[in-house]
Design a protein around this motif. Structure first.
Motif, PDB file in Angstrom:
ATOM      1  N   ASP A   1      42.832  44.915  35.149  1.00 63.72           N
ATOM      2  CA  ASP A   1      42.036  45.193  36.342  1.00 63.72           C
ATOM      3  C   ASP A   1      40.904  46.170  36.055  1.00 63.72           C
ATOM      4  O   ASP A   1      39.780  46.005  36.547  1.00 63.72           O
ATOM      5  CB  ASP A   1      42.939  45.777  37.440  1.00 63.72           C
ATOM      6  N   LEU A   2      41.185  47.190  35.255  1.00 65.55           N
ATOM      7  CA  LEU A   2      40.159  48.179  34.934  1.00 65.55           C
ATOM      8  C   LEU A   2      39.018  47.565  34.133  1.00 65.55           C
ATOM      9  O   LEU A   2      37.835  47.817  34.402  1.00 65.55           O
ATOM     10  CB  LEU A   2      40.778  49.342  34.155  1.00 65.55           C
ATOM     11  N   LEU A   3      39.369  46.741  33.160  1.00 61.57           N
ATOM     12  CA  LEU A   3      38.333  46.147  32.315  1.00 61.57           C
ATOM     13  C   LEU A   3      37.489  45.146  33.096  1.00 61.57           C
ATOM     14  O   LEU A   3      36.251  45.185  33.051  1.00 61.57           O
ATOM     15  CB  LEU A   3      38.977  45.465  31.105  1.00 61.57           C
ATOM     16  N   LEU A   4      38.146  44.253  33.824  1.00 69.59           N
ATOM     17  CA  LEU A   4      37.396  43.264  34.589  1.00 69.59           C
ATOM     18  C   LEU A   4      36.645  43.900  35.746  1.00 69.59           C
ATOM     19  O   LEU A   4      35.555  43.441  36.114  1.00 69.59           O
ATOM     20  CB  LEU A   4      38.342  42.179  35.108  1.00 69.59           C
ATOM     21  N   GLY A   5      37.194  44.967  36.314  1.00 70.47           N
ATOM     22  CA  GLY A   5      36.492  45.673  37.381  1.00 70.47           C
ATOM     23  C   GLY A   5      35.182  46.261  36.898  1.00 70.47           C
ATOM     24  O   GLY A   5      34.168  46.218  37.611  1.00 70.47           O
ATOM     25  N   ALA A   6      35.186  46.795  35.678  1.00 66.96           N
ATOM     26  CA  ALA A   6      33.947  47.333  35.109  1.00 66.96           C
ATOM     27  C   ALA A   6      32.920  46.228  34.915  1.00 66.96           C
ATOM     28  O   ALA A   6      31.729  46.405  35.189  1.00 66.96           O
ATOM     29  CB  ALA A   6      34.250  48.018  33.782  1.00 66.96           C
ATOM     30  N   CYS A   7      33.382  45.069  34.446  1.00 74.11           N
ATOM     31  CA  CYS A   7      32.477  43.932  34.225  1.00 74.11           C
ATOM     32  C   CYS A   7      31.891  43.438  35.542  1.00 74.11           C
ATOM     33  O   CYS A   7      30.694  43.130  35.635  1.00 74.11           O
ATOM     34  CB  CYS A   7      33.213  42.795  33.523  1.00 74.11           C
ATOM     35  N   LEU A   8      32.740  43.352  36.567  1.00 68.03           N
ATOM     36  CA  LEU A   8      32.283  42.880  37.875  1.00 68.03           C
ATOM     37  C   LEU A   8      31.308  43.861  38.506  1.00 68.03           C
ATOM     38  O   LEU A   8      30.280  43.457  39.067  1.00 68.03           O
ATOM     39  CB  LEU A   8      33.489  42.670  38.796  1.00 68.03           C
ATOM     40  N   GLN A   9      31.597  45.153  38.407  1.00 71.89           N
ATOM     41  CA  GLN A   9      30.682  46.155  38.951  1.00 71.89           C
ATOM     42  C   GLN A   9      29.326  46.081  38.261  1.00 71.89           C
ATOM     43  O   GLN A   9      28.280  46.189  38.910  1.00 71.89           O
ATOM     44  CB  GLN A   9      31.272  47.553  38.803  1.00 71.89           C
ATOM     45  N   HIS A  10      29.363  45.896  36.943  1.00 70.49           N
ATOM     46  CA  HIS A  10      28.096  45.813  36.218  1.00 70.49           C
ATOM     47  C   HIS A  10      27.314  44.579  36.655  1.00 70.49           C
ATOM     48  O   HIS A  10      26.078  44.630  36.760  1.00 70.49           O
ATOM     49  CB  HIS A  10      28.355  45.763  34.713  1.00 70.49           C
TER      50      HIS A  10
END
Length: 206
Positions: free
Chosen positions: A155-164
């Motif tokens: 969740d943390l990794l994909l959340g960073a990608c989605l936010q970017h």
């Protein structure tokens, strides 16, 4: 070019321009140079076209990685796999965010779309589920610390990608390839070091 390819190209163009909520099959058919009836010979509905656009007209790296992720368990270094995954996700979310975001402007369309993608085993949760399953398998193999939480890490990794992806579209600042790669490497390294997930890795970095 086949009829289906021409329809997909037109669908991708219209969906990028208007967002999924306002992209009608009539507009897509007009852009492709066909009747609406021709669209339904190749696709069940607009959601079916949208899923095909995501799989065939967006950056293909993420779909390719997802398809072969479990085969890499116990093989390639975990850090390398996560960097590749994050790098592909940054590009994917950056291009798909403008299309999918408009769904939230129409609650009825969002509900209908959500029901369809769930019935077909698709949807945004599918990405996180696959990445979590990969991390769980690596954890069972001892290459990730038993103290790490695979779901939280995914969740943390994909959340960073989605936010970017959101910020790059909001600010209209689109990163080049080296910048996306550097971001992926930095996020993964920080995630592994911060969570303690890398302590049990058995494969040394060259």
């Amino acid at each position: 070019m086949s009829t289906r390819d021409r329809i997909l190209d037109a669908a991708a163009q219209v969906m990028r321009s208007h967002g999924l909520a306002k992209a009608t099959t009539k507009e897509i058919a007009k852009a492709a140079g066909f009747s609406e009836a021709a669209l339904y010979k190749h696709f069940r509905d607009k959601t079916d076209m949208f899923l095909a656009v995501l799989e065939e007209r967006m950056p293909s790296g993420l779909a390719t990685l997802m398809a072969g992720l479990q085969k890499r368990v116990g093989e390639d270094p975990v850090e390398d796999v996560l960097v590749e995954f994050a790098h592909a996700a940054i590009a994917f979310y950056g291009q798909t965010f403008p299309i999918a975001a408009s769904l939230f402007s129409d609650p009825h369309l969002l509900t209908a779309h959500r029901d369809v993608v769930h019935d077909r085993g698709k949807g945004p949760r599918h990405v996180g589920d696959l990445l979590t399953a990969y991390l769980e398998a690596e954890q069972r193999g001892g290459r990730i610390s038993a103290e790490a939480d695979p779901r939280a890490a995914a969740d943390l990794l994909l959340g960073a990608c989605l936010q970017h992806g959101f910020l790059s579209n909001f600010d209209q600042r689109y990163d080049d390839e080296p910048t996306r790669r550097k971001l992926a490497e930095t996020w993964v390294r920080t995630l592994l070091e911060g969570s303690g997930a890398s302590r049990a890795r058995v494969e040394p970095r060259p």
